[in-house]
Design a protein around this motif. Sequence first.
Motif, mmCIF file in Angstrom:
data_model
loop_
_atom_site.group_PDB
_atom_site.id
_atom_site.type_symbol
_atom_site.label_atom_id
_atom_site.label_comp_id
_atom_site.label_asym_id
_atom_site.label_seq_id
_atom_site.Cartn_x
_atom_site.Cartn_y
_atom_site.Cartn_z
ATOM 1 N N ILE A 82 1.056 -1.223 -0.517
ATOM 2 C CA ILE A 82 0.029 -0.483 -0.056
ATOM 3 C C ILE A 82 0.278 0.957 -0.181
ATOM 4 O O ILE A 82 0.919 2.474 -0.631
ATOM 5 N N SER A 83 2.016 1.059 0.718
ATOM 6 C CA SER A 83 2.979 2.249 1.399
ATOM 7 C C SER A 83 3.438 2.752 0.011
ATOM 8 O O SER A 83 3.366 3.788 -1.030
ATOM 9 N N SER A 84 3.803 1.729 -1.259
ATOM 10 C CA SER A 84 4.379 1.936 -2.183
ATOM 11 C C SER A 84 3.422 2.182 -3.085
ATOM 12 O O SER A 84 4.046 3.437 -4.259
ATOM 13 N N LEU A 85 2.705 1.223 -2.976
ATOM 14 C CA LEU A 85 1.687 1.931 -4.446
ATOM 15 C C LEU A 85 0.970 3.490 -3.889
ATOM 16 O O LEU A 85 1.056 4.815 -4.855
ATOM 17 N N LEU A 86 0.963 3.963 -2.462
ATOM 18 C CA LEU A 86 0.444 5.099 -2.805
ATOM 19 C C LEU A 86 1.749 6.381 -3.550
ATOM 20 O O LEU A 86 0.944 7.027 -3.641
ATOM 21 N N LYS A 87 2.926 6.381 -2.975
ATOM 22 C CA LYS A 87 3.709 7.374 -2.859
ATOM 23 C C LYS A 87 4.390 7.525 -4.397
ATOM 24 O O LYS A 87 4.668 8.717 -4.942
ATOM 25 N N MET A 88 3.964 6.219 -4.791
ATOM 26 C CA MET A 88 4.494 6.537 -6.396
ATOM 27 C C MET A 88 3.500 7.325 -7.166
ATOM 28 O O MET A 88 3.502 7.797 -7.909
ATOM 29 N N THR A 89 1.979 6.511 -6.614
ATOM 30 C CA THR A 89 0.688 7.230 -7.048
ATOM 31 C C THR A 89 0.714 9.355 -7.145
ATOM 32 O O THR A 89 0.359 10.579 -8.016
ATOM 33 N N ILE A 90 1.620 9.655 -4.819
ATOM 34 C CA ILE A 90 1.721 10.810 -5.576
ATOM 35 C C ILE A 90 2.623 10.958 -5.968
ATOM 36 O O ILE A 90 3.025 12.600 -6.793
ATOM 37 N N PHE A 91 3.622 11.078 -6.428
ATOM 38 C CA PHE A 91 5.065 10.911 -6.920
ATOM 39 C C PHE A 91 4.721 11.125 -8.290
ATOM 40 O O PHE A 91 4.672 12.832 -8.887
ATOM 41 N N LEU A 92 4.375 10.812 -9.253
ATOM 42 C CA LEU A 92 3.977 11.250 -10.237
ATOM 43 C C LEU A 92 2.519 11.742 -10.630
ATOM 44 O O LEU A 92 2.699 12.500 -11.429
ATOM 45 N N ALA A 93 1.535 12.620 -9.847
ATOM 46 C CA ALA A 93 1.283 13.852 -9.550
ATOM 47 C C ALA A 93 1.752 15.313 -9.458
ATOM 48 O O ALA A 93 1.289 16.193 -9.601
ATOM 49 N N LYS A 94 2.565 14.955 -8.357
ATOM 50 C CA LYS A 94 3.735 15.972 -7.971
ATOM 51 C C LYS A 94 4.973 16.003 -9.234
ATOM 52 O O LYS A 94 5.767 16.644 -8.541
ATOM 53 N N SER A 95 4.959 15.121 -10.562
ATOM 54 C CA SER A 95 6.466 14.596 -10.451
ATOM 55 C C SER A 95 7.293 16.667 -11.465
ATOM 56 O O SER A 95 7.980 16.422 -11.260
#
Length: 385
Positions: A82-95
């Motif tokens: 869950i942590s990996s999925l959420l962090k990557m989702t946030i990272f892509l949104a704020k890339s």
Amino acid sequence: MFKLLAVSLADLWTQRFTFARMGLDLQPLSGTGDGVLRRPILYGIMVLATSFELCTVCAFMVHHRHQIVLCSEALMHGVQMISSLLKMTIFLAKSRDLISLIHQLQEPVPSRVVRRGQLLAAIYFLMCAGTSVSFLLVPLALTMLRFYQTDRFEPVSSFRVLLPYDVTQPHIYALDCCLMVFVLTFFCCSTTGVDTLYGWFALGLSSHYRRLTAQLQPQLLQSDPSRSDLGLGELFAQHSRLLALVARFNVAFREIAFVEVLVICVLYCSVICQYIMPHTDQNFAFLGFFSMVVTTQLCIYLFGAEQVRLEAERFSRHLYQEMPWQRLSPSHRRLLLLPLQRAQSEMVLGAYFFDLGRPLLVWIFRTAGSFTTLLNALYAKYETA
């Protein structure tokens, strides 16, 4: 801009390598508005594989909800996914914001600081890689050894999942191992890339504060009393830009840091439970690597934020101590009061309800210890009676 960004990214070879394994690139294509995602099919496969395994872990937890040890181990795997999925989702949104921040931090940083930062990033990557490799290869080696000794195919697994297919068939087991390669690669690369990028930003901001502190004394010695700002206008302008940069960094990583703080207590609790309540088929190689990863994760976020705070505090202290207040006119004192007061404001990197730093580290350890004590008492009461 792209040439400057390329120079900045030369110091991010660990992060670029890990993101490239997921189909991402931190350097945008010149003249296009594309983001960091270069191979969406590869990234989509990793996300789907991780989501599928997360569902099987949840099914296992529901099926074994009365077994504390097995449920806590499955919870450890599920929370990390869950942590990996959420962090990557946030990272892509704020890339885009993060790439802009990388560009703004492109001013030269001492080479020894760069080498130290990349060495720590490489060590962290090896920890994550060791976690993924041991998680896959240790059960695979035990399965092959058991097959060699008994001539029967009985898969060994330390992954607590409830699969919709029969892995006792060799070809199904082989396909399941291939699926796990995508899941473990996503865990390793997303954890290393995002966490070490946060550490790189914290290291860069700390270096900028140290540079301002080093410039402070020479500029004070060369101050011009005939000028209204004593010739310190450029120094205060740099400090103002640095404050704005820290504020942007705080906003960009706030959600990621919040996810990290929320899951770290559960991860610590689950890891400790595996040591004090062992069971059969325990993968201690994976557990050892994973313990180091979780601890290093915590240090990157909390000690990184603490380092930025300490450097900002050091700059404000030097500004007050080295300023020749006794030789200044009343008008100059009044003029310098505002930048001095702003410099002495406490620098805090937050994650919504949490302020990152040493007090939060103590709170996390205490909370994880309390959860572990509770689970251990329940285990002793209901499963060892």
